[in-house]
Design an enzyme around this catalytic site. Structure first.
Site, PDB file in Angstrom:
ATOM      1  CD  GLU A  93      -2.668  -1.228   2.581  1.00  0.00           C
ATOM      2  OE1 GLU A  93      -3.484  -2.138   2.673  1.00  0.00           O
ATOM      3  OE2 GLU A  93      -2.590  -0.312   3.415  1.00  0.00           O
ATOM      4  CB  CYS A 106       3.095   7.773   2.620  1.00  0.00           C
ATOM      5  SG  CYS A 106       3.553   6.626   3.917  1.00  0.00           S
ATOM      6  CB  CYS A 113       7.421  -4.444   9.116  1.00  0.00           C
ATOM      7  SG  CYS A 113       8.720  -3.560  10.020  1.00  0.00           S
ATOM      8  CB  CYS A 117       6.230  -1.320  16.395  1.00  0.00           C
ATOM      9  SG  CYS A 117       7.904  -0.799  16.007  1.00  0.00           S
ATOM     10  CB  CYS A 120       3.091  -0.888  13.721  1.00  0.00           C
ATOM     11  SG  CYS A 120       3.283  -0.609  11.955  1.00  0.00           S
ATOM     12  CB  CYS A 334       0.612   6.707  11.294  1.00  0.00           C
ATOM     13  SG  CYS A 334       1.285   8.189  10.656  1.00  0.00           S
TER      14      CYS A 334
HETATM   15  N1  SAH Z   1       9.638   1.370  10.126  1.00  0.00           N
HETATM   16  C1  SAH Z   1       9.696   2.793  10.095  1.00  0.00           C
HETATM   17  C2  SAH Z   1       8.704   3.452   9.158  1.00  0.00           C
HETATM   18  C3  SAH Z   1       7.301   2.956   9.098  1.00  0.00           C
HETATM   19  S1  SAH Z   1       6.042   3.561  10.117  1.00  0.00           S
HETATM   20  C4  SAH Z   1       9.560   3.347  11.488  1.00  0.00           C
HETATM   21  O1  SAH Z   1       9.373   2.585  12.421  1.00  0.00           O
HETATM   22  O2  SAH Z   1       9.703   4.534  11.662  1.00  0.00           O
HETATM   23  C5  SAH Z   1       5.878   5.267  10.078  1.00  0.00           C
HETATM   24  C6  SAH Z   1       5.471   5.828  11.438  1.00  0.00           C
HETATM   25  O3  SAH Z   1       4.144   5.415  11.838  1.00  0.00           O
HETATM   26  C7  SAH Z   1       6.405   5.357  12.550  1.00  0.00           C
HETATM   27  O4  SAH Z   1       6.717   6.407  13.404  1.00  0.00           O
HETATM   28  C8  SAH Z   1       5.537   4.350  13.261  1.00  0.00           C
HETATM   29  O5  SAH Z   1       5.999   4.108  14.550  1.00  0.00           O
HETATM   30  C9  SAH Z   1       4.192   5.017  13.202  1.00  0.00           C
HETATM   31  N2  SAH Z   1       3.078   4.155  13.549  1.00  0.00           N
HETATM   32  C10 SAH Z   1       2.975   2.826  13.431  1.00  0.00           C
HETATM   33  N3  SAH Z   1       1.790   2.390  13.875  1.00  0.00           N
HETATM   34  C11 SAH Z   1       1.113   3.476  14.268  1.00  0.00           C
HETATM   35  C12 SAH Z   1      -0.185   3.677  14.812  1.00  0.00           C
HETATM   36  N4  SAH Z   1      -1.017   2.651  15.026  1.00  0.00           N
HETATM   37  N5  SAH Z   1      -0.549   4.939  15.105  1.00  0.00           N
HETATM   38  C13 SAH Z   1       0.272   5.974  14.873  1.00  0.00           C
HETATM   39  N6  SAH Z   1       1.491   5.849  14.357  1.00  0.00           N
HETATM   40  C14 SAH Z   1       1.916   4.609  14.063  1.00  0.00           C
END
Ligand code: SAH
Length: 343
Positions: A93, A106, A113, A117, A120, A334
């Site tokens: 996506e 984006c 991944c 986290c 996420c 995000c």
């Molecule tokens: N792997 C990279 C980039 C991908 S995510 C990273 O970790 O930075 C882009 C951003 O979205 C990151 O800051 C991530 O932590 C955030 N993110 C992931 N899940 C989210 C959520 N449920 N709500 C808000 N931000 C989120």
């Protein structure tokens, strides 16, 4: 091994390939233009190149198409989420965001991944594979063609950890920044990482002018380990040191992303800890009300709590913004980009 995708080469690499085919070097620039500026999808469209040479190119290389299989437009803010099918039916996506100052795309850097986290969605099924350079640039080209919009900036904040696909990420930057390609200014490119420390130093030493965003999400190791497995490998102190090195070396301000989760990382003590950590450095905090991922039980902090948290940081002199949530009605916000798309 199948044919190599010709979009995977930087101009320099393409020149080498073309010289090896006993063709003059300037042909490389022509081909690069067709691929990265005019975004053609077949060799036959390269009309200033002879039929013979086009055939030679076809015999040696391929041009992969990533196919748009669905498109969701937000009724709230016109943010558009694109679903692409890659070879072997993998789905990724990407998101087109329209801002008053221009359009941003984006992009994803991996299918899934492996960073894990907890908040996420991209990580729910683990990592399938990293994207090729061609697949990374094609997300932008296809969105530009489909939307007929000029793309001004790029964020690597879709699914995947860009620093877990570091070499391709560097080639991607070189190609989209190239004046013979889309020519997107380095200052209009932002890479986001969960904090892979050695790569932050490596990137800093390249002295590019791209922006670094660091996903902090908790200011202490103990709390960070609860939500981000990568925190078991690198401490907050090591990360912030690396980011300060990046800021000092490139003179670019680092953005720290912080997704506010009710009762988890939005307490007064968290804000105080952030102040202690970042006061006096070239930093900017971007607070993101966490987007609910239904598989996890995290909910976003209340508006009042977000304001209180932001005010504490601002009053201490830390530059802070609260991110607008774009595309929330189409799951394009995000952390909501998924590896698989269920029909
Ligand atoms: N792997 C990279 C980039 C991908 S995510 C990273 O970790 O930075 C882009 C951003 O979205 C990151 O800051 C991530 O932590 C955030 N993110 C992931 N899940 C989210 C959520 N449920 N709500 C808000 N931000 C989120």
């Amino acid at each position: 091994m199948g044919k190599i995708d010709i979009k995977t080469f930087t101009l320099e690499q393409l020149e080498e390939q073309i010289l090896n085919m006993n063709e003059p070097k300037f042909r490389a620039k022509q081909v690069f233009n067709w691929l990265h500026q005019k975004n053609v999808s077949s060799f036959d469209e390269m009309t200033n190149i002879s039929k013979d040479f086009r055939q030679k190119l076809k015999d040696k290389f391929k041009i992969t198409e990533i196919e748009i299989i669905d498109k969701l437009v937000s009724s709230v803010d016109k943010t558009t989420k694109y679903l692409f099918r890659l070879e072997n039916n993998y789905i990724i996506e990407s998101v087109l965001m329209k801002y008053s100052y221009g359009n941003a795309v984006c992009i994803s850097s991996q299918v899934g991944c492996r960073m894990g986290c907890k908040f996420c969605a991209s990580t729910l099924d683990g990592l399938e594979r990293s994207l090729t350079v061609a697949e990374m640039v094609s997300q932008i080209y296809e969105i530009q063609k489909d939307s007929k919009e000029k793309i001004r900036s790029i964020v690597l904040m879709g699914s995947g950890e860009p620093f877990d696909n570091f070499d391709n990420f560097l080639k991607f930057i070189e190609i989209i920044n190239h004046k013979e390609g889309l020519n997107i200014g380095q200052r209009h490119i932002t890479v986001s990482t969960c904090g892979i420390v050695p790569k932050i130093y490596e990137l800093a030493d390249k002295k590019l002018q791209i922006n670094l965003a660091l996903s902090l999400h908790a200011p202490t190791d103990e709390d960070r380990r609860q939500i981000m497995p990568i925190a078991k490998k690198y401490t907050v102190k090591e990360i912030v040191e690396a980011c300060k090195y990046f800021a000092n070396t490139t003179k670019r301000r680092v953005t720290y992303e912080y997704a506010l989760i009710a009762g988890v990382n939005d307490r007064e003590q968290d804000a105080k800890e952030i102040i202690r950590l970042l006061k006096g450095s070239l930093a900017h905090i971007n607070l993101i009300p966490v987007n609910d991922v239904k598989e996890r039980n995290y909910i976003k902090s209340s508006k009042e709590q977000i304001k209180k948290f932001a005010d504490t940081l601002i009053n201490a002199g830390i530059e802070t913004t609260v991110r607008r949530e774009l595309g929330s009605d189409i799951n394009a916000a995000c952390g909501q980009l998924r590896k698989s798309y269920k029909y």
